[in-house]
Design a protein around this motif. Structure first.
Motif, PDB file in Angstrom:
ATOM      1  N   GLY A  33      33.299  32.271  47.787  1.00 10.53           N
ATOM      2  CA  GLY A  33      33.063  33.454  48.608  1.00 10.53           C
ATOM      3  C   GLY A  33      33.266  33.205  50.085  1.00 10.53           C
ATOM      4  O   GLY A  33      33.269  34.153  50.878  1.00 10.53           O
ATOM      5  N   ALA A  34      33.465  31.941  50.482  1.00 16.25           N
ATOM      6  CA  ALA A  34      33.679  31.620  51.891  1.00 16.25           C
ATOM      7  C   ALA A  34      35.117  31.932  52.281  1.00 16.25           C
ATOM      8  O   ALA A  34      36.042  31.932  51.446  1.00 16.25           O
ATOM      9  CB  ALA A  34      33.364  30.147  52.155  1.00 16.25           C
ATOM     10  N   ALA A  35      35.313  32.174  53.549  1.00 19.33           N
ATOM     11  CA  ALA A  35      36.653  32.480  54.047  1.00 19.33           C
ATOM     12  C   ALA A  35      37.536  31.243  53.971  1.00 19.33           C
ATOM     13  O   ALA A  35      37.128  30.142  54.348  1.00 19.33           O
ATOM     14  CB  ALA A  35      36.559  32.978  55.491  1.00 19.33           C
ATOM     15  N   GLY A  36      38.744  31.423  53.465  1.00 25.44           N
ATOM     16  CA  GLY A  36      39.703  30.329  53.410  1.00 25.44           C
ATOM     17  C   GLY A  36      39.572  29.428  52.216  1.00 25.44           C
ATOM     18  O   GLY A  36      40.377  28.507  52.057  1.00 25.44           O
ATOM     19  N   ALA A  37      38.589  29.656  51.354  1.00 21.65           N
ATOM     20  CA  ALA A  37      38.416  28.824  50.161  1.00 21.65           C
ATOM     21  C   ALA A  37      39.225  29.393  49.010  1.00 21.65           C
ATOM     22  O   ALA A  37      39.046  30.556  48.628  1.00 21.65           O
ATOM     23  CB  ALA A  37      36.948  28.746  49.783  1.00 21.65           C
ATOM     24  N   GLU A  38      40.129  28.619  48.479  1.00 23.10           N
ATOM     25  CA  GLU A  38      40.968  29.059  47.370  1.00 23.10           C
ATOM     26  C   GLU A  38      41.244  27.875  46.462  1.00 23.10           C
ATOM     27  O   GLU A  38      41.585  26.779  46.920  1.00 23.10           O
ATOM     28  CB  GLU A  38      42.282  29.637  47.886  1.00 23.10           C
ATOM     29  N   VAL A  39      41.074  28.107  45.150  1.00 25.40           N
ATOM     30  CA  VAL A  39      41.315  27.052  44.172  1.00 25.40           C
ATOM     31  C   VAL A  39      42.811  26.840  44.025  1.00 25.40           C
ATOM     32  O   VAL A  39      43.573  27.816  43.893  1.00 25.40           O
ATOM     33  CB  VAL A  39      40.693  27.439  42.810  1.00 25.40           C
ATOM     34  N   PRO A  40      43.275  25.601  44.053  1.00 29.20           N
ATOM     35  CA  PRO A  40      44.721  25.345  43.864  1.00 29.20           C
ATOM     36  C   PRO A  40      45.213  25.909  42.540  1.00 29.20           C
ATOM     37  O   PRO A  40      44.479  25.986  41.555  1.00 29.20           O
ATOM     38  CB  PRO A  40      44.806  23.820  43.915  1.00 29.20           C
ATOM     39  N   SER A  41      46.480  26.299  42.530  1.00 33.97           N
ATOM     40  CA  SER A  41      47.052  26.903  41.320  1.00 33.97           C
ATOM     41  C   SER A  41      47.019  25.953  40.133  1.00 33.97           C
ATOM     42  O   SER A  41      46.941  26.393  38.991  1.00 33.97           O
ATOM     43  CB  SER A  41      48.495  27.343  41.600  1.00 33.97           C
ATOM     44  N   SER A  42      47.061  24.644  40.401  1.00 35.60           N
ATOM     45  CA  SER A  42      47.038  23.678  39.299  1.00 35.60           C
ATOM     46  C   SER A  42      45.700  23.671  38.571  1.00 35.60           C
ATOM     47  O   SER A  42      45.622  23.245  37.410  1.00 35.60           O
ATOM     48  CB  SER A  42      47.331  22.274  39.838  1.00 35.60           C
ATOM     49  N   LEU A  43      44.625  24.142  39.208  1.00 39.42           N
ATOM     50  CA  LEU A  43      43.295  24.138  38.591  1.00 39.42           C
ATOM     51  C   LEU A  43      42.785  25.548  38.299  1.00 39.42           C
ATOM     52  O   LEU A  43      41.743  25.695  37.648  1.00 39.42           O
ATOM     53  CB  LEU A  43      42.290  23.435  39.513  1.00 39.42           C
ATOM     54  N   ARG A  44      43.505  26.571  38.775  1.00 37.34           N
ATOM     55  CA  ARG A  44      43.005  27.930  38.652  1.00 37.34           C
ATOM     56  C   ARG A  44      42.896  28.384  37.200  1.00 37.34           C
ATOM     57  O   ARG A  44      41.846  28.896  36.781  1.00 37.34           O
ATOM     58  CB  ARG A  44      43.914  28.887  39.436  1.00 37.34           C
TER      59      ARG A  44
END
Length: 462
Positions: free
Chosen positions: A418-429
């Motif tokens: 929920g924090a700004a700029g936090a995104e799970v890499p596509s390899s782990l999504r």
């Protein structure tokens, strides 16, 4: 001078009815073979002396040789299932160790311990039941068993119904349980990491018309544990448990009488002391110069203290300052690495998670909720080639075997994503999405807290 009368008996004569039957030591005498009592002649001699013979023991009868049976009959008896006998054990075996699967006959079996168990309903419960206990699985309460005070007697009860009620309240209160239907027991871990066991017994004597549900605490302490026990016993008795009882929280922080100026003064005093001496003490316990000095007791105490220091419920606004110091300060880099090392999945031989792993996840979940700025949390999760993030995903994937760890991992991921700029890499999504879906299904079956955290985290990704 007249002669003595001829009718007087001789000194050694005595009627057979008055012959001694016992020796002075209390051993019986054979009246027919014992030699008569004798007395010394002459006046003034010693009193009567009795000859004592050693008692003869009867020889044990020789057993007649067993008759030979046909080979077919002997083979059939050998293949027949044997009924487990009652084992003789210590008076408190079930309260000390975990190896209490066998029914223990503590003193005797004269009070109905060997009576056949009731078979009012031996049919198996529904296959979807989390704790499918049969009537034949419930052992009779052993004689002189030290039953815990945290027990309830339920008359005219069915084992399947009581087990279903207990399993439902455990799920509603987010208490992880490992069920053992064959021994009518369940090993449980509460959200506050109190380990306890629930057992079912059949009553004996005047209580044989019902079942007994007993709760045995094994490890840990929490003020809210008593509320869990009351809820379990009330559910076993069939009382209304639809409305969730409020957790007892006598040590939680209450800011009703505190002003903002008081909070600022407390924070200034905390910083001016060279700040956060408790974190330094915890760091010395978990990260000593000599690693051999780390003990299990010290590690448990340090992680439990750190979980309290980072909890908003227990510490109030001070928890935010402690959490920020823990995750952002360079002075506590070794403490962060120690927490990250405990997050690595290393189950024990029986498949149970390490207690230090659950405590480290609890510390990180509390810190994530307390931090006003989530940037230190995101940096901690994504450092060192996503080491901590990968460990959290593994915990979510193992939700079936360890629901408490998965629930805490989902809470951490929910806050971080929920924090700004936090995104799970596509390899782990995709891997995380599949794990969260399975965790939500698992939580719906056995752990309400896991279901809520997993669905909240799914809402961040979808």
């Amino acid at each position: 001078m007249s002669a003595p009368p001829a009718s007087l008996p001789a000194p050694g004569d005595r009627p057979a009815a008055e012959a001694p039957r016992f020796t002075p030591e209390g051993l019986p005498l054979d009246v027919a073979t014992a030699s008569p009592a004798t007395a010394d002649a002459g006046d003034g001699g010693p009193s009567r002396r009795v000859e004592v013979r050693q008692p003869q023991l009867l020889a044990a009868p020789t057993a007649a040789p067993a008759a030979k049976r046909p080979p077919a009959e002997a083979a059939k008896e050998k293949e027949a299932p044997r009924t487990p006998a009652l084992a003789v054990g210590p008076n408190r075996s079930s309260l000390v160790d975990g190896d209490d699967d066998a029914v223990v006959d503590y003193f005797c079996a004269s009070d109905g311990a060997h009576e056949p168990q009731a078979t009012t309903s031996s049919a198996a419960p529904s296959g979807t039941a989390p704790w499918p206990v049969r009537e034949s699985h419930v052992p009779t309460l052993p004689s002189f068993y030290p039953l815990e005070k945290s027990a309830a007697f339920v008359p005219q009860a069915s084992a399947a119904i009581i087990a279903g009620r207990i399993a439902a309240v455990l799920q509603a209160r987010s208490i992880a349980a490992k069920f053992d239907p064959e021994h009518a027991k369940a090993d449980c871990v509460s959200p506050s990491l109190v380990e306890f066991r629930v057992r079912l017994y059949r009553g004996r004597g005047g209580y044989r018309h019902g079942l007994i549900a007993e709760v045995q605490r094994r490890c840990g302490f929490s003020p809210g544990y008593a509320q869990d026990v009351y809820a379990i016993l009330d559910a076993a008795e069939g009382k209304n448990t639809a409305e969730e009882q409020e957790q007892a929280a006598p040590i939680y922080y209450d800011d009703g009488g505190c002003s903002s100026s008081d909070d600022e003064e407390d924070m200034d005093a905390l910083e001016n002391t060279g700040g956060f001496a408790s974190l330094r003490v915890i760091s010395d316990i978990l990260c000593p110069l000599d690693e051999s000095q780390v003990t299990a007791e010290g590690q448990d105490f340090a992680l439990a203290s750190l979980a309290s220091l980072t909890s908003l419920d227990r510490m109030g606004p001070a928890a935010a300052q402690v959490s920020d110091e823990l995750l952002a300060s360079d002075a506590h880099e070794d403490l962060r690495q120690a927490i990250a090392s405990h997050l690595a999945v290393a189950p024990e031989p029986q498949g149970a998670p390490r207690r230090s792993t659950l405590q480290s996840l609890e510390v990180l979940a509390h810190a994530a909720a307390a931090l006003p700025d989530k940037a230190p949390l995101v940096a901690f999760l994504f450092q060192n080639d996503l080491q901590v993030l990968r460990a959290l995903i593994v915990h979510v994937e193992q939700a079936r075997s360890d629901p408490p760890a998965a629930a805490r991992a989902c809470a951490i991921l929910d806050t971080a994503l929920g924090a700004a700029g936090a995104e799970v890499p596509s390899s782990l999504r995709e891997r995380l999405l599949a794990a969260l879906l399975e965790a939500a299904n698992c939580g719906g079956e056995c752990h309400a807290g896991l279901e809520g955290e997993a669905r909240g985290c799914l809402g961040r990704l979808v």
